[in-house]
Write a protein that holds these residues in place. Structure first.
Motif, PDB file in Angstrom:
ATOM      1  N   GLU A  84       0.850  -1.186   0.000  1.00  0.00           N
ATOM      2  CA  GLU A  84       0.000   0.000   0.000  1.00  0.00           C
ATOM      3  C   GLU A  84       0.881   1.229   0.000  1.00  0.00           C
ATOM      4  O   GLU A  84       2.034   1.179   0.440  1.00  0.00           O
ATOM      5  CB  GLU A  84      -0.955  -0.011   1.192  1.00  0.00           C
ATOM      6  CG  GLU A  84      -0.280  -0.165   2.533  1.00  0.00           C
ATOM      7  CD  GLU A  84      -1.259  -0.515   3.648  1.00  0.00           C
ATOM      8  OE1 GLU A  84      -2.447  -0.727   3.357  1.00  0.00           O
ATOM      9  OE2 GLU A  84      -0.812  -0.558   4.801  1.00  0.00           O
ATOM     10  N   ARG A  85       0.316   2.307  -0.509  1.00  0.00           N
ATOM     11  CA  ARG A  85       1.026   3.584  -0.651  1.00  0.00           C
ATOM     12  C   ARG A  85       0.383   4.569   0.314  1.00  0.00           C
ATOM     13  O   ARG A  85      -0.837   4.728   0.327  1.00  0.00           O
ATOM     14  CB  ARG A  85       0.881   4.058  -2.089  1.00  0.00           C
ATOM     15  CG  ARG A  85       1.544   5.343  -2.419  1.00  0.00           C
ATOM     16  CD  ARG A  85       1.224   5.696  -3.894  1.00  0.00           C
ATOM     17  NE  ARG A  85       1.961   6.847  -4.339  1.00  0.00           N
ATOM     18  CZ  ARG A  85       1.547   8.101  -4.203  1.00  0.00           C
ATOM     19  NH1 ARG A  85       0.387   8.356  -3.623  1.00  0.00           N
ATOM     20  NH2 ARG A  85       2.291   9.095  -4.656  1.00  0.00           N
ATOM     21  N   HIS A  86       1.211   5.220   1.118  1.00  0.00           N
ATOM     22  CA  HIS A  86       0.732   6.224   2.064  1.00  0.00           C
ATOM     23  C   HIS A  86       1.344   7.568   1.698  1.00  0.00           C
ATOM     24  O   HIS A  86       2.562   7.731   1.771  1.00  0.00           O
ATOM     25  CB  HIS A  86       1.131   5.873   3.502  1.00  0.00           C
ATOM     26  CG  HIS A  86       0.548   4.600   3.993  1.00  0.00           C
ATOM     27  ND1 HIS A  86      -0.744   4.495   4.437  1.00  0.00           N
ATOM     28  CD2 HIS A  86       1.075   3.363   4.097  1.00  0.00           C
ATOM     29  CE1 HIS A  86      -0.985   3.254   4.786  1.00  0.00           C
ATOM     30  NE2 HIS A  86       0.106   2.537   4.586  1.00  0.00           N
ATOM     31  N   ALA A  87       0.499   8.501   1.286  1.00  0.00           N
ATOM     32  CA  ALA A  87       0.954   9.867   0.997  1.00  0.00           C
ATOM     33  C   ALA A  87       0.698  10.702   2.250  1.00  0.00           C
ATOM     34  O   ALA A  87      -0.423  10.758   2.751  1.00  0.00           O
ATOM     35  CB  ALA A  87       0.202  10.428  -0.195  1.00  0.00           C
ATOM     36  N   HIS A  88       1.739  11.327   2.755  1.00  0.00           N
ATOM     37  CA  HIS A  88       1.643  12.155   3.955  1.00  0.00           C
ATOM     38  C   HIS A  88       1.519  13.617   3.544  1.00  0.00           C
ATOM     39  O   HIS A  88       2.272  14.086   2.682  1.00  0.00           O
ATOM     40  CB  HIS A  88       2.879  11.962   4.841  1.00  0.00           C
ATOM     41  CG  HIS A  88       3.072  10.540   5.263  1.00  0.00           C
ATOM     42  ND1 HIS A  88       2.465  10.017   6.376  1.00  0.00           N
ATOM     43  CD2 HIS A  88       3.770   9.524   4.705  1.00  0.00           C
ATOM     44  CE1 HIS A  88       2.800   8.743   6.501  1.00  0.00           C
ATOM     45  NE2 HIS A  88       3.596   8.424   5.491  1.00  0.00           N
ATOM     46  N   ALA A  89       0.591  14.319   4.158  1.00  0.00           N
ATOM     47  CA  ALA A  89       0.361  15.737   3.853  1.00  0.00           C
ATOM     48  C   ALA A  89       1.405  16.571   4.589  1.00  0.00           C
ATOM     49  O   ALA A  89       1.157  17.111   5.653  1.00  0.00           O
ATOM     50  CB  ALA A  89      -1.046  16.138   4.257  1.00  0.00           C
ATOM     51  N   GLU A  90       2.575  16.627   3.999  1.00  0.00           N
ATOM     52  CA  GLU A  90       3.692  17.375   4.581  1.00  0.00           C
ATOM     53  C   GLU A  90       4.333  18.214   3.490  1.00  0.00           C
ATOM     54  O   GLU A  90       4.095  18.001   2.314  1.00  0.00           O
ATOM     55  CB  GLU A  90       4.753  16.416   5.144  1.00  0.00           C
ATOM     56  CG  GLU A  90       4.265  15.508   6.225  1.00  0.00           C
ATOM     57  CD  GLU A  90       5.330  14.508   6.664  1.00  0.00           C
ATOM     58  OE1 GLU A  90       6.417  14.458   6.057  1.00  0.00           O
ATOM     59  OE2 GLU A  90       5.068  13.771   7.618  1.00  0.00           O
ATOM     60  N   ALA A  91       5.154  19.135   3.898  1.00  0.00           N
ATOM     61  CA  ALA A  91       5.945  19.902   2.935  1.00  0.00           C
ATOM     62  C   ALA A  91       7.407  19.673   3.293  1.00  0.00           C
ATOM     63  O   ALA A  91       7.814  19.999   4.389  1.00  0.00           O
ATOM     64  CB  ALA A  91       5.599  21.383   3.009  1.00  0.00           C
ATOM     65  N   ARG A 148       5.659  13.515   1.255  1.00  0.00           N
ATOM     66  CA  ARG A 148       6.354  12.263   1.563  1.00  0.00           C
ATOM     67  C   ARG A 148       5.417  11.099   1.265  1.00  0.00           C
ATOM     68  O   ARG A 148       4.245  11.131   1.621  1.00  0.00           O
ATOM     69  CB  ARG A 148       6.776  12.244   3.028  1.00  0.00           C
ATOM     70  CG  ARG A 148       7.494  10.983   3.449  1.00  0.00           C
ATOM     71  CD  ARG A 148       8.050  11.090   4.866  1.00  0.00           C
ATOM     72  NE  ARG A 148       7.046  11.307   5.874  1.00  0.00           N
ATOM     73  CZ  ARG A 148       6.566  10.340   6.676  1.00  0.00           C
ATOM     74  NH1 ARG A 148       7.010   9.111   6.576  1.00  0.00           N
ATOM     75  NH2 ARG A 148       5.655  10.627   7.584  1.00  0.00           N
ATOM     76  N   VAL A 149       5.953  10.082   0.600  1.00  0.00           N
ATOM     77  CA  VAL A 149       5.181   8.880   0.277  1.00  0.00           C
ATOM     78  C   VAL A 149       5.952   7.679   0.785  1.00  0.00           C
ATOM     79  O   VAL A 149       7.150   7.542   0.534  1.00  0.00           O
ATOM     80  CB  VAL A 149       4.940   8.757  -1.251  1.00  0.00           C
ATOM     81  CG1 VAL A 149       4.256   7.443  -1.581  1.00  0.00           C
ATOM     82  CG2 VAL A 149       4.140   9.933  -1.760  1.00  0.00           C
ATOM     83  N   ASP A 150       5.264   6.816   1.519  1.00  0.00           N
ATOM     84  CA  ASP A 150       5.837   5.566   2.011  1.00  0.00           C
ATOM     85  C   ASP A 150       5.098   4.396   1.362  1.00  0.00           C
ATOM     86  O   ASP A 150       3.920   4.510   1.023  1.00  0.00           O
ATOM     87  CB  ASP A 150       5.642   5.428   3.532  1.00  0.00           C
ATOM     88  CG  ASP A 150       6.444   6.432   4.328  1.00  0.00           C
ATOM     89  OD1 ASP A 150       7.508   6.846   3.854  1.00  0.00           O
ATOM     90  OD2 ASP A 150       5.989   6.782   5.432  1.00  0.00           O
ATOM     91  N   TYR A 151       5.805   3.303   1.235  1.00  0.00           N
ATOM     92  CA  TYR A 151       5.216   2.045   0.767  1.00  0.00           C
ATOM     93  C   TYR A 151       5.376   1.028   1.883  1.00  0.00           C
ATOM     94  O   TYR A 151       6.411   0.987   2.558  1.00  0.00           O
ATOM     95  CB  TYR A 151       5.910   1.557  -0.504  1.00  0.00           C
ATOM     96  CG  TYR A 151       5.696   2.498  -1.665  1.00  0.00           C
ATOM     97  CD1 TYR A 151       4.585   2.362  -2.486  1.00  0.00           C
ATOM     98  CD2 TYR A 151       6.586   3.536  -1.912  1.00  0.00           C
ATOM     99  CE1 TYR A 151       4.363   3.230  -3.537  1.00  0.00           C
ATOM    100  CE2 TYR A 151       6.371   4.415  -2.961  1.00  0.00           C
ATOM    101  CZ  TYR A 151       5.264   4.260  -3.765  1.00  0.00           C
ATOM    102  OH  TYR A 151       5.043   5.128  -4.805  1.00  0.00           O
TER     103      TYR A 151
END
Length: 136
Positions: A83-90, A93-96
């Motif tokens: 699964e792909r997790h996109a973090h709302a940061e500046a 950042r995307v984690d798998y």
């Protein structure tokens, strides 16, 4: 759901019998297709330690291009293994990470295959080298 499971309680269901008659249409084919792409199992193994970003995956694996990693990630996402997790940061950042299904694959069959390779890897390589030498 019982007829959809292979060899439950030692009983073969009608679905299982059909599967063995037509192996090309079997779940076994779907499972073995998971290993058809060289880098997919390697990416899964690299995610065993926990979620990682793309650059962390490339660094941990080494020897694969960004395009190959992208293709592998797309296949594994589509297969429900990661699964792909996109973090709302500046900056963004995307984690798998492994899904439950992916984790069960890594901890089950891939771990068993790893043990088999440790035990028989040299023998396998010798046989392959011997077979290559005898090829026309």
């Amino acid at each position: 759901m019982r007829d959809r499971r292979a060899m439950m309680g030692g009983e073969m269901t009608d679905h299982d019998a059909h599967c063995y008659e037509s192996v090309a249409d079997c779940r076994l084919r779907a499972a073995t297709d998971l290993f058809a792409h060289t880098w997919d199992p390697v990416v899964l193994a690299a995610l065993r330690v926990g979620p990682r970003r793309r650059r962390e995956l490339r660094a941990a694996i080494g020897g694969l291009s960004d395009k190959v990693l992208t293709d592998s990630l797309h296949r594994l996402l589509a297969g429900g293994l990661i699964e792909r997790h996109a973090h709302a940061e500046a900056p963004p950042r995307v984690d798998y990470a492994l899904t439950g299904l992916g984790q069960s694959l890594v901890e089950g069959p891939m771990t068993a295959l790893g043990r088999w390779v440790v035990e028989h890897g040299d023998e396998l390589l010798e046989a392959q080298e011997g077979g290559a030498a005898g090829s026309p």
